[in-house]
Design an enzyme around this catalytic site. Structure first.
Site, PDB file in Angstrom:
ATOM      1  CE1 TYR A 285     -14.051  68.059 -55.050  1.00 54.66           C
ATOM      2  CE2 TYR A 285     -15.271  65.687 -56.045  1.00 54.66           C
ATOM      3  CZ  TYR A 285     -13.768  66.698 -55.459  1.00 54.66           C
ATOM      4  OH  TYR A 285     -12.375  66.686 -56.053  1.00 54.66           O
TER       5      TYR A 285
ATOM      6  CD  GLU B 196     -10.642  69.543 -55.452  1.00 55.37           C
ATOM      7  OE1 GLU B 196      -9.906  68.301 -55.964  1.00 55.37           O
ATOM      8  OE2 GLU B 196     -10.992  70.777 -54.732  1.00 55.37           O
TER       9      GLU B 196
END
Length: 381
Positions: free
Chosen positions: A101, A189
């Protein structure tokens, strides 16, 4: 402004972040043709603004044309958490060995942007933050200087990313921060960043949200605005200039002020109800604006009752009451019971003016919410 995955990936790719080959499709035939051109296996992904698409059946893998046709048929037109899927992204499937991530947002507590990396990719990052906060490496950024290369490398190493791909992941994080900064992002993101067995690093998903107040200087992104709305109700609310978010409950909520509306949502939940929406009517509550707000909320088939939570500041309570009366009188039939709570300037006069043949008036917010929850339960039975 929330970009769809396919839009965000386009922005990322133009900046040099590696993404899989992909094509947007709006019909089953387009999806099957796109899959054949890209080459199997492919992922077929619903393009709606919700999380957990995979678990909800909105993402499917296809190994051949028959599976692609079946997947596209299943996904196109499906109701995914309240949104109807009208387009899918047909994307080259990535054979990965690890998921990471990376993200950039504003840390309001620290008053600075923060760049984040975690080896717990592919899952809800909010859950990771709550259950294992140490699994997310963070680097706060001085916006005057931007994200230094050493900060990107430090975040990657602190997260425990393998050395073989650490440099590429740090490069993606730096590019992501630059995009967030240059394009007035609120959130950026990639979850997950997929690592292949030959150490390729690929952005398999993309989230990019842009500050609405900065769209005047982000003309290229502003042009995408018409494509970003998944829902007819949200499109209607945008047209009327409301801050509106559709939720999955049955108690419609209208208030003047974001904090006031959020408090109402919390109380609906507290008293056993389920909010159907967030709708901030903003300053002023003349009949036309109230009428438009009610039109949006009444148009939601899930709504069984409505609660108005209005605080009179500059706008006086008696003006609000007249606006509510005039708005409701325009309806031949009021679709759902409406409860009103007024407080603040001239609230007493306003509550006396309200037409109790059209609305239920409650003195406190708690009483108003409990009434709306009870009305919704009764209508739903």
């Amino acid at each position: 402004m929330r970009l769809h995955e396919y839009q965000a990936k386009r922005v990322f790719a133009e900046a040099g972040i590696p993404v899989p080959d992909a094509t947007l499709a709006t019909t089953v035939e387009e999806a099957v043709d796109a899959a054949g051109e890209i080459g199997f296996p492919v992922a077929i992904k619903a393009q709606v603004h919700v999380g957990g698409r995979g678990k909800a059946g909105g993402i499917k893998l296809a190994e051949d044309a028959d599976e692609a046709r079946e997947a596209a048929t299943d996904i196109l037109g499906m109701d995914l958490k309240g949104y109807t899927v009208d387009r899918v992204l047909v994307e080259q499937a990535v054979d990965f060995v690890n998921e990471l991530y990376v993200g950039v947002t504003m840390d309001r507590g620290a008053g600075k942007p923060v760049a984040m990396v975690s080896t717990k990719g592919g899952v809800n990052i909010e859950e990771v933050a709550a259950e294992n906060p140490d699994a997310i490496a963070r680097e706060h950024v001085d916006p005057a200087y931007g994200l230094h290369p050493y900060q990107a490398r430090k975040a990657v190493y602190d997260a425990g990313v393998d050395r073989e791909v650490a440099g590429d992941v740090a490069s993606i994080l730096s590019t992501l921060y630059d995009l967030w900064d240059e394009k007035d992002g609120s959130d950026a993101e990639i979850n997950p960043v997929m690592i292949t067995d030959d150490d390729e690093v690929i952005a398999a998903d993309a989230v990019f949200n842009v500050d609405d107040d900065a769209l005047f200087r982000q003309s290229e992104i502003a042009q995408l605005e018409g494509e970003t709305t998944d829902d007819d109700l949200e499109a209607m609310a945008n047209e009327y200039g409301f801050d509106y978010v559709r939720l999955s409950g049955n108690v419609g909520i209208i208030g003047n002020g974001a904090g006031l509306v959020m408090t109402t949502l919390d109380l609906v939940d507290h008293y056993g109800g389920s909010p159907a929406n967030f709708l901030d009517i903003g300053g002023g509550a003349k009949a036309g604006r109230v009428r438009n707000a009610l039109e949006v909320v009444f148009a939601d088939d899930n709504v069984d009752s409505v609660v108005f939570n209005i605080f009179g500041g500059i706008t006086r309570g008696d003006e609000v009451a007249r606006g509510i009366n005039e708005a409701l009188e325009e309806f031949d039939t009021i679709p759902n019971p409406v409860t009103v709570r007024l407080a603040g300037t001239n609230s007493v006069q306003g509550m006396e003016i309200l037409n109790t043949d059209l609305v239920t008036v409650e003195e406190t917010l708690e009483e108003a919410v409990q009434r709306a929850v009870a009305d919704a339960e009764e209508v739903a039975q």
